[in-house]
Structures are given as C-alpha cells and as structure tokens.
Design an enzyme around this catalytic site. Structure first.
Site, PDB file in Angstrom:
ATOM      1  N   SER A   1       0.837  -1.195   0.000  1.00 31.13           N
ATOM      2  CA  SER A   1       0.000   0.000   0.000  1.00 31.13           C
ATOM      3  C   SER A   1       0.871   1.243   0.000  1.00 31.13           C
ATOM      4  CB  SER A   1      -0.899   0.024   1.246  1.00 31.13           C
ATOM      5  OG  SER A   1      -1.444   1.329   1.411  1.00 31.13           O
TER       6      SER A   1
ATOM      7  N   SER B   1     -13.990   6.362   7.132  1.00 29.71           N
ATOM      8  CA  SER B   1     -14.078   4.958   6.804  1.00 29.71           C
ATOM      9  C   SER B   1     -13.117   4.497   5.715  1.00 29.71           C
ATOM     10  CB  SER B   1     -15.510   4.593   6.426  1.00 29.71           C
ATOM     11  OG  SER B   1     -15.684   3.239   6.678  1.00 29.71           O
ATOM     12  N   SER B   2     -11.852   4.824   5.900  1.00 22.76           N
ATOM     13  CA  SER B   2     -10.842   4.275   4.996  1.00 22.76           C
ATOM     14  C   SER B   2     -10.767   2.762   5.144  1.00 22.76           C
ATOM     15  CB  SER B   2      -9.475   4.895   5.289  1.00 22.76           C
ATOM     16  OG  SER B   2      -8.972   4.479   6.540  1.00 22.76           O
ATOM     17  N   SER B   3     -11.121   2.246   6.323  1.00 22.18           N
ATOM     18  CA  SER B   3     -11.043   0.789   6.516  1.00 22.18           C
ATOM     19  C   SER B   3     -12.067   0.068   5.648  1.00 22.18           C
ATOM     20  CB  SER B   3     -11.204   0.415   7.995  1.00 22.18           C
ATOM     21  OG  SER B   3     -12.426   0.874   8.519  1.00 22.18           O
TER      22      SER B   3
ATOM     23  N   ASP C   1     -20.490   1.276   7.546  1.00 23.13           N
ATOM     24  CA  ASP C   1     -19.428   1.734   6.650  1.00 23.13           C
ATOM     25  C   ASP C   1     -19.355   0.886   5.379  1.00 23.13           C
ATOM     26  OD1 ASP C   1     -19.004   3.242   8.878  1.00 23.13           O
ATOM     27  OD2 ASP C   1     -17.102   2.295   9.438  1.00 23.13           O
TER      28      ASP C   1
ATOM     29  N   GLY D   1      -8.134   7.033   9.350  1.00 22.14           N
ATOM     30  CA  GLY D   1      -8.356   7.356  10.755  1.00 22.14           C
ATOM     31  C   GLY D   1      -9.081   8.671  10.957  1.00 22.14           C
TER      32      GLY D   1
ATOM     33  N   GLY E   1     -12.336   9.112  10.486  1.00 20.20           N
ATOM     34  CA  GLY E   1     -13.771   8.877  10.657  1.00 20.20           C
ATOM     35  C   GLY E   1     -14.505   8.847   9.326  1.00 20.20           C
TER      36      GLY E   1
HETATM   37  P1  ADP Z   1     -11.225   4.971   9.399  1.00 25.57           P
HETATM   38  O1  ADP Z   1     -11.920   3.787   8.843  1.00 25.57           O
HETATM   39  O2  ADP Z   1     -12.151   5.938  10.051  1.00 25.57           O
HETATM   40  O3  ADP Z   1     -10.340   5.666   8.418  1.00 25.57           O
HETATM   41  P2  ADP Z   1     -10.028   2.924  10.996  1.00 25.57           P
HETATM   42  O4  ADP Z   1      -9.186   2.966  12.220  1.00 25.57           O
HETATM   43  O5  ADP Z   1     -11.282   2.157  11.025  1.00 25.57           O
HETATM   44  O6  ADP Z   1     -10.275   4.448  10.565  1.00 25.57           O
HETATM   45  O7  ADP Z   1      -9.186   2.333   9.799  1.00 25.57           O
HETATM   46  C1  ADP Z   1      -7.890   2.818   9.521  1.00 25.57           C
HETATM   47  C2  ADP Z   1      -6.974   1.645   9.276  1.00 25.57           C
HETATM   48  O8  ADP Z   1      -7.354   0.974   8.057  1.00 25.57           O
HETATM   49  C3  ADP Z   1      -5.527   2.047   9.068  1.00 25.57           C
HETATM   50  O9  ADP Z   1      -4.855   2.139  10.310  1.00 25.57           O
HETATM   51  C4  ADP Z   1      -5.008   0.905   8.220  1.00 25.57           C
HETATM   52  O10 ADP Z   1      -4.705  -0.221   9.015  1.00 25.57           O
HETATM   53  C5  ADP Z   1      -6.202   0.548   7.364  1.00 25.57           C
HETATM   54  N1  ADP Z   1      -6.176   1.274   6.076  1.00 25.57           N
HETATM   55  C6  ADP Z   1      -7.093   2.133   5.617  1.00 25.57           C
HETATM   56  N2  ADP Z   1      -6.753   2.608   4.395  1.00 25.57           N
HETATM   57  C7  ADP Z   1      -5.577   2.019   4.078  1.00 25.57           C
HETATM   58  C8  ADP Z   1      -4.705   2.099   2.936  1.00 25.57           C
HETATM   59  N3  ADP Z   1      -4.953   2.887   1.895  1.00 25.57           N
HETATM   60  N4  ADP Z   1      -3.584   1.325   2.979  1.00 25.57           N
HETATM   61  C9  ADP Z   1      -3.315   0.533   4.023  1.00 25.57           C
HETATM   62  N5  ADP Z   1      -4.095   0.438   5.099  1.00 25.57           N
HETATM   63  C10 ADP Z   1      -5.216   1.160   5.157  1.00 25.57           C
HETATM   64 MG    MG Z   2     -13.011   2.365   9.941  1.00 25.56          MG
END
Ligand code: ADP
Ligand code: MG
Length: 412
Positions: free
Chosen positions: A79, A138-140, A198, A134, A136
């Site tokens: 990534s 929803s990158s996860s 999400d 991180g 909020g």
């Molecule tokens: P949010 O979903 O609000 O952004 P989360 O704590 O639920 O916050 O998710 C963030 C986590 O998701 C990061 O710490 C990482 O482990 C993973 N993540 C999200 N986007 C990526 C990305 N583009 N590359 C690698 N890991 C990612």
């Molecule tokens: Mg998340």
C-alpha cells in the site's frame, strides 16, 4: 495552513497510481483496477449495532486496488499509505489473529469469502487511496470493499454486479452479502468491533443519493441528496485529533447498549425506538438498574438518534434541505452529552462552524476525534472553513483539513 478543501482524485488518477505501484512492486501488470469510496454519515451515529437507522453518503474519495490473481494460495500486498513494504501470506495459514496491522483488512476479505464457501485463491494487490485514514471517513471499509469487488471480479464470484447509468448498484442483494463479509473481515481479522454502516455505504450507496440503511434487516432506500441545487454544501472537517482510546470506548458503548437491551428484555434498542409508547418507560426502568446513571443517557441517545434519522429523511423529501440543520445540531448535543463520544477538537469545530453561519453541524463517525460535518450555504464554504481553522488554532489544536462532500458512486 490551507483551508482550501482537498479535492478527491479523479478515478483515472487513482487507477493509474494503483497500477503504477503494482507494476513497480510486482514487475508485471495487474489484471484490473477496482475502487471503493469512503463515506460520511449524515446522521444516525452509533445506531448501526443497535439495529437502528443510519444515513451515510459515499464520498468521491476512494481507495484504489490493482489486483492480479495467482495460481497458488499466496497473497502479496503493498500500500502506498503504508511504509512497511510488501506483506506475504498463504491463505491456508490464515485464521483470526495470524495477520496483524493493515494487512488484516485485505487478507480478512479473502478469508471471509473463503469461509463463506467462495472459491478465492492467491492474488497480488497494490493499494493507493485518497480517503484520509483514521479520519472517521471509513478508509477501513473503503479498503475492504475495494478488495471485495476486486476479488469478486477476479475470481468470478458473481456477487457485486455492476453500477448502472444512474449510479445505482445492479445487484444489491449480492452487495449486501459482500458487505457482511467485509464486516466479518474487520470484526474477526482486524479485531475492530464495528457495525455494518461503513461497508454498506461503500458497496450499496447510489451516486447523488444518501443511503437510508435499516440495520435491523439490512434493507436500504436511496434518498435523493443534492445540496448544490439548493445553494448548499456539506463541509467535512477532519480535525486530525489523535484518537488513541477509540477501540476500548467503542466496545464499552456497544456493551452498554447490549446490557440495556438485556435489562429491558428487547432484542435491540431499535425495539425501544419503535415502541408506540415512546422511550420514557425504558428510561424509567433503566434508572432503577445498578448502572442506570450510565445506561439512561446512552439509551436516550440511541432512541432519539434513530428518530432524528427518520426526521432528516422527511426533511430532505420536503425539498427544504436546510431544515436538517437543527437535527444535526441536536445529534451533536446528544453524542456529546448523552453518549459522551465527542472530544474537544470536534466540539470546537462544530461550535466555530455554527458561529460562522453553518445551518447545522455535528461530529460524524464513531467519535473521539475524526471528522465533523457542517451544512453551509455554498457561498460560505471558504468563510466557514477559515473560521473553523482559526478557532482550532486559537484553542491550540491541530490544523484541520477540509473537503466538500457530494454523494459519489459505490464500489466498482
Ligand atoms: P477509518 O476507517 O475511520 O479511516 P479505521 O481505524 O477504522 O479508521 O481504519 C484505519 C486503518 O485501516 C488504518 O490504520 C489501516 O490499518 C487501514 N487502512 C485504511 N486505508 C488504508 C490504505 N490505503 N492502505 C493501508 N491500510 C489502510
Ligand atoms: Mg473504519
């Protein structure tokens, strides 16, 4: 410091970035590139795990996954957002607890698909994303959903369907299954006890619409959401607040809701929200419980928030979107005072946005940091962003980042 809203990447740029990372890492071209959006929740916070209602939109900000299937059961992943280099695992060795960090989200989706009986083998994947992590937003789930649709296409699982000319998914039932498996990946492999909002937003939203999600039965309704025609805009404020206690606090809130439901003898707090008698009987019964002082305000937030989602949808349908402003304000007060998941950075951003003329503002997402949203007149975007930045600085807080959110298309 810039208060100019950060635009999302154009899809062609995101795809090129993921493809280039794939090529430079694996020395070959990917089989294809897929992507999935982050989301911003308009209203309905901490309702998903209570069988309640939520109303997210898919953001134009997306996570891009370039993927090629392999003939063995090895997964290699990289990534652009993670400096840790290439990870490699064998799917046969994967079980909850065996994969940690960001790789768990990716490998978890393959694992959950296999657990559900889908014929998924090894693959190489390169990720790049303009969804702030991180924050909020929803990158996860964007990460899980991008991998989900990539594996669906690469292994011809037939779950995700496509997106039609109106920006709507063609196979919502298949996407609902895929969303559930992404939730499983996040809960069981990444160890984050999140609800389903999400993943539903990322996979099941429709462009130009908010997604009214009924978390009791998973049903969705697409609600037209176009602020621009009303001279309005949705300003997203990423407070960049460090939020280290999120996991534990989230789990505690969830446990409190489950305790309350048990005490009341209902399957979920949704039953209380839907009760024709209102929620006074439940709050009275809980007041007598040993930890009633905590449970009463928690339940009051959940039931009132579910009612606010319904009122928000009605206001959008009435053609007077400015009417949702007071509902956003009430949601923030409830999250801050009754559910106790706000924080100083979010409160400062919300108060400053309102003082600068926002029609309504609230924290969005799980809380303890992350982002706030403000409904503003389109002409006021820069003025409100400047005011929020100035107030954050005056309070000695980190400089926020800004984005203007419109309802983008789902994963594809
Ligand atoms: P949010 O979903 O609000 O952004 P989360 O704590 O639920 O916050 O998710 C963030 C986590 O998701 C990061 O710490 C990482 O482990 C993973 N993540 C999200 N986007 C990526 C990305 N583009 N590359 C690698 N890991 C990612
Ligand atoms: Mg998340």
């Amino acid at each position: 410091m810039s208060t100019v809203p950060t635009p999302a990447w154009r899809p062609a740029e995101g795809e090129r970035r993921a493809r280039d990372l794939f090529a430079s890492t694996f020395r070959t071209a990917p089989g294809g590139t897929w992507s999935a959006p982050g989301r911003v929740n308009l209203i309905g916070e901490h309702t998903d795990y209570n069988g309640g209602l939520a109303l997210p939109i898919a953001l134009p900000h997306r996570t891009y996954a370039a993927v090629a299937r392999r003939d063995d059961d090895v997964v290699r992943l990289v990534s652009a957002q993670e400096p840790s280099g290439v990870h490699q695992v064998r799917l046969a060795d994967v079980a909850p607890g065996t994969v940690t960090g960001w790789a768990a989200y990716v490998v978890g989706v393959a694992w959950a698909l296999r657990q559900a009986g889908h014929d998924v083998g090894g693959f190489d994947v390169a990720i790049d994303s303009c969804v702030p992590s991180g924050a909020g937003l929803s990158s996860s789930a964007a990460l899980e959903a991008s991998v989900g649709v990539a594996l669906d296409a690469s292994f011809r699982l037939g779950l995700a369907g496509g997106v039609d000319a109106t920006g709507a998914p063609t196979d919502d039932a298949g996407r609902a299954l895929l969303a559930d498996l992404c939730v499983r990946a996040e809960n069981e492999m990444a160890g984050a006890p999140t609800g389903g909002m999400d993943q539903a937003a990322s996979l099941r939203a429709r462009e130009g619409h908010a997604l009214l999600l009924d978390c009791r039965d998973g049903a969705v309704r697409h609600v037209p959401f176009d602020l621009a025609t009303h001279g309005l805009a949705l300003l997203v404020v990423d407070t960049r607040a460090p939020h280290s206690h999120v996991g534990g606090e989230y789990a505690q809130r969830r446990a409190a809701c489950e305790d309350a439901a048990r005490h009341l003898g209902v399957a979920s707090l949704r039953d209380v929200a839907d009760d024709a008698r209102g929620d006074a009987w439940a709050l009275e019964a809980l007041a007598a419980a040993p930890d009633g002082a905590v449970l009463v305000p928690r339940v009051r937030h959940v039931t009132s928030e579910i009612a606010r989602v319904a009122a928000f949808v009605d206001a959008l349908g009435s053609g007077e979107p400015a009417a949702v402003g007071p509902l956003m304000d009430a949601s923030h007060a409830s999250l801050r005072d009754d559910y106790e998941v706000s924080c100083r950075e979010l409160d400062v951003a919300v108060d400053a946005a309102r003082a600068a003329g926002a029609l309504g503002a609230r924290m969005t997402g799980g809380g303890f940091g992350g982002s706030a949203i403000a409904l503003v007149r389109a002409a006021d975007v820069a003025h409100v962003a400047d005011a929020v930045a100035a107030s954050s600085a005056a309070h000695g807080l980190a400089a926020p980042a800004f984005a203007v959110a419109v309802a983008g298309p789902p994963a594809a």
